[in-house]
Each structure stands twice: as C-alpha cells, then as structure tokens.
Design a protein around this motif. Structure first.
Motif, mmCIF file in Angstrom:
data_model
loop_
_atom_site.group_PDB
_atom_site.id
_atom_site.type_symbol
_atom_site.label_atom_id
_atom_site.label_comp_id
_atom_site.label_asym_id
_atom_site.label_seq_id
_atom_site.Cartn_x
_atom_site.Cartn_y
_atom_site.Cartn_z
ATOM 1 N N ALA A 192 -3.770 4.409 -8.824
ATOM 2 C CA ALA A 192 -3.036 4.108 -7.591
ATOM 3 C C ALA A 192 -3.697 4.759 -6.387
ATOM 4 C CB ALA A 192 -1.582 4.575 -7.724
ATOM 5 N N VAL A 193 -4.128 6.013 -6.536
ATOM 6 C CA VAL A 193 -4.786 6.721 -5.429
ATOM 7 C C VAL A 193 -6.130 6.077 -5.097
ATOM 8 C CG1 VAL A 193 -5.851 8.896 -4.739
ATOM 9 C CG2 VAL A 193 -3.634 8.906 -5.878
ATOM 10 N N MET A 194 -6.913 5.762 -6.126
ATOM 11 C CA MET A 194 -8.221 5.144 -5.899
ATOM 12 C C MET A 194 -8.076 3.787 -5.213
ATOM 13 S SD MET A 194 -10.160 6.110 -9.477
ATOM 14 C CE MET A 194 -11.659 5.243 -8.977
ATOM 15 N N ALA A 195 -7.102 2.997 -5.691
ATOM 16 C CA ALA A 195 -6.883 1.673 -5.095
ATOM 17 C C ALA A 195 -6.388 1.799 -3.660
ATOM 18 C CB ALA A 195 -5.882 0.887 -5.933
ATOM 19 N N TYR A 196 -5.484 2.748 -3.420
ATOM 20 C CA TYR A 196 -4.960 2.928 -2.058
ATOM 21 C C TYR A 196 -6.078 3.273 -1.079
ATOM 22 C CZ TYR A 196 -2.605 4.972 1.935
ATOM 23 O OH TYR A 196 -2.206 5.250 3.213
ATOM 24 N N ASN A 197 -6.941 4.200 -1.463
ATOM 25 C CA ASN A 197 -8.034 4.604 -0.572
ATOM 26 C C ASN A 197 -8.962 3.429 -0.273
ATOM 27 O OD1 ASN A 197 -7.125 7.247 -0.450
ATOM 28 N ND2 ASN A 197 -8.374 7.921 -2.166
ATOM 29 N N ARG A 198 -9.270 2.652 -1.300
ATOM 30 C CA ARG A 198 -10.165 1.511 -1.096
ATOM 31 C C ARG A 198 -9.508 0.438 -0.232
ATOM 32 N NH1 ARG A 198 -13.117 -2.140 -5.830
ATOM 33 N NH2 ARG A 198 -14.152 -3.584 -4.401
ATOM 34 N N PHE A 199 -8.248 0.125 -0.532
ATOM 35 C CA PHE A 199 -7.556 -0.910 0.223
ATOM 36 C C PHE A 199 -7.300 -0.481 1.665
ATOM 37 C CE2 PHE A 199 -5.497 -2.534 -3.949
ATOM 38 C CZ PHE A 199 -6.675 -3.171 -4.274
ATOM 39 N N ALA A 200 -6.992 0.799 1.861
ATOM 40 C CA ALA A 200 -6.770 1.301 3.225
ATOM 41 C C ALA A 200 -8.038 1.145 4.057
ATOM 42 C CB ALA A 200 -6.325 2.760 3.184
ATOM 43 N N LYS A 201 -9.185 1.382 3.435
ATOM 44 C CA LYS A 201 -10.457 1.208 4.135
ATOM 45 C C LYS A 201 -10.686 -0.259 4.489
ATOM 46 C CE LYS A 201 -15.414 2.209 3.713
ATOM 47 N NZ LYS A 201 -16.473 2.781 2.825
ATOM 48 N N LEU A 213 0.823 -1.212 0.000
ATOM 49 C CA LEU A 213 0.000 0.000 0.000
ATOM 50 C C LEU A 213 0.858 1.263 0.000
ATOM 51 C CD1 LEU A 213 -2.998 -0.809 2.369
ATOM 52 C CD2 LEU A 213 -2.697 -1.273 -0.062
ATOM 53 N N SER A 214 2.004 1.218 0.648
ATOM 54 C CA SER A 214 2.877 2.387 0.660
ATOM 55 C C SER A 214 3.381 2.703 -0.744
ATOM 56 C CB SER A 214 4.055 2.164 1.609
ATOM 57 O OG SER A 214 4.809 1.035 1.206
ATOM 58 N N PHE A 215 3.598 1.658 -1.543
ATOM 59 C CA PHE A 215 4.038 1.891 -2.930
ATOM 60 C C PHE A 215 2.935 2.573 -3.727
ATOM 61 C CE2 PHE A 215 4.438 0.610 -7.384
ATOM 62 C CZ PHE A 215 5.735 1.009 -7.661
ATOM 63 N N LEU A 216 1.687 2.134 -3.537
ATOM 64 C CA LEU A 216 0.569 2.774 -4.235
ATOM 65 C C LEU A 216 0.449 4.234 -3.827
ATOM 66 C CD1 LEU A 216 -2.225 0.026 -4.073
ATOM 67 C CD2 LEU A 216 -0.740 0.604 -5.999
ATOM 68 N N ALA A 217 0.629 4.502 -2.544
ATOM 69 C CA ALA A 217 0.565 5.890 -2.077
ATOM 70 C C ALA A 217 1.681 6.726 -2.697
ATOM 71 C CB ALA A 217 0.660 5.927 -0.556
ATOM 72 N N THR A 218 2.867 6.126 -2.815
ATOM 73 C CA THR A 218 3.994 6.841 -3.415
ATOM 74 C C THR A 218 3.746 7.138 -4.884
ATOM 75 O OG1 THR A 218 5.539 5.784 -1.873
ATOM 76 C CG2 THR A 218 6.468 6.739 -3.873
#
Length: 234
Positions: free
Chosen positions: A189-198, A128-133
């Motif tokens: 990447a941003v959309m996936a990160y937000n969904r996965f973080a949730k 997830l940190s990579f997606l955020a980056t």
C-alpha cells in the motif's frame, strides 16, 4: 510439534480477537490490492489520453471543430478534454454575449477551467487516501494482535507449574503472524501510494501547464475581438 506450528492451525487456534485482527488485515490487503490495480489502469490511461489530446490540440486543428468533435461523443469528457471543453464553452459564451473586456473574459474562462481542474484531479486521486491509511495503520493493527497473543501466551504459561518452550511457542507464533500480516498489507500500500502520488502530481502539472497555455491562446483571441470591436465603434 509440527502440527502445533502449522501455519493454518495457528490461525484457526488463535484467540477470537487475534483472528478478528487477522481477518481485518486480510480485508484491508484485498481492498488495497483492488485499488492498486484500478488506480494503475486509470492513471496509465489518463497519462496516455493527456498525451494524445495534446498532440491533437497542437496539431493546428481549429478549436471550434475540436470542441464540436469532443462534445458530439457519447459520455462526458475527462482529463485535458474536460479542461478544454470547460474553458472553450465559457469563452464562447462570453464571445456570443459580447460582454466585458478581454481580461474579464479570460478571468471567467480561467475560473471555469480551475473548477474543472479540481474535479479531474479529485478523480485521479480517488482511492489514494485509503492506500495511505492502510499503509499507516496496518502495522499497528498487526502489532495489537501480536501484543494480545503474547499476553495470552504468558498468562497461560503462568498457570502451569513447569513451563516449556513447546507450550509457549504456538501462542507466540500465532501472535507474530498478526505482525507479519500487518506488514504484508502495509508495504504494498505504501509503495503503491508513493508511486501513484508521483503520477498524480505529474498529471496535475500537465493539466495546469495546458490550462495556462490554452488561457494564453484564448486571451489573444479575446484581445483581437475587443480591438476589432473598438475599431468598428471608432
């Protein structure tokens, strides 16, 4: 004019630095999509496994039998099973050694489950940190390529006596492609990160709730054992 504004030609005729920027963005996009598909599968499986284990745990099955069933399988346990195995193993060890009060037993058991919880959350958060980056820096990398390409286009424009739009358009177009590629890499990447973080937050909440409920069950058992031991001593 048409061949000059062909998408592939613009990429091939771009400067080396802009091509490197585009290649970097393509690599980041491919890597992020690979992580997106991997994390989507892992998180969905983790949520399903957690629900399945909770149903079995609360079905009234003997905890010792459940522990033996899990540890008898090949491979290591994960998710709620890992928390359960960690907690029950520590509880059984204290009970076998017959050491400490109920509070001391549960404190050791709870500490063991917290370590397991940290490990399990770290597993599902992997990538997830990579997606955020990627989501954070891709637009800026693309913008860098755009600025460099436009700068070269205007430098070339300044070297001719009579400037026309046809002369500057390819350079500006190739520069804007870098920005488009940066957005193409960043948005998913941003959309996936937000969904996965949730989903990770939901999963962690389930893990913590189970850990507390399981600790309460073990605390009652430890208290009963301590009381029985005191009655025998009396």
């Amino acid at each position: 004019m048409e061949s000059g504004l062909n998408f592939i030609d613009l990429i091939l005729e771009a400067s080396i630095l802009v091509q490197l920027v585009m290649l970097t963005l393509v690599g980041m996009s491919v890597a992020s999509w690979a992580i997106i598909f991997q994390r989507r599968s892992i998180l969905a499986q983790s949520l399903a496994d957690a629900k399945k284990f909770e149903q079995k745990f609360w079905s009234g099955m003997d905890l010792g039998k459940l522990y033996n069933e899990i540890t008898a399988r090949a491979g290591s346990s994960s998710g709620l099973e890992a928390l359960f195995v960690s907690g029950f193993k520590e509880f059984a060890r204290h009970k076998k050694q017959n050491t400490g009060s109920a509070s001391m037993i549960i404190e050791g058991t709870h500490r063991s489950m917290r370590v397991a919880l940290s490990r399990e959350v770290e597993k599902v958060e992997s990538g997830l940190s990579f997606l955020a980056t990627v989501g954070s820096i891709s637009p800026y990398i693309g913008l860098f390529g755009t600025v460099w390409g436009i700068m070269n286009a205007f430098i070339a424009l300044g070297e001719v006596k009579q400037a026309t739009l046809q002369m500057v358009a390819p350079g500006i177009a190739e520069a804007l492609i870098a920005t488009a590629m940066g957005l193409f890499a960043a948005i998913p990447a941003v959309m996936a990160y937000n969904r996965f973080a949730k989903n990770v937050e939901k999963l962690e909440s389930n893990y913590i709730n189970f850990m507390e409920e399981f600790a309460n069950i073990l605390h009652r058992q430890a208290a009963s054992l301590t009381e029985a031991k005191q009655n025998v001593s009396a």
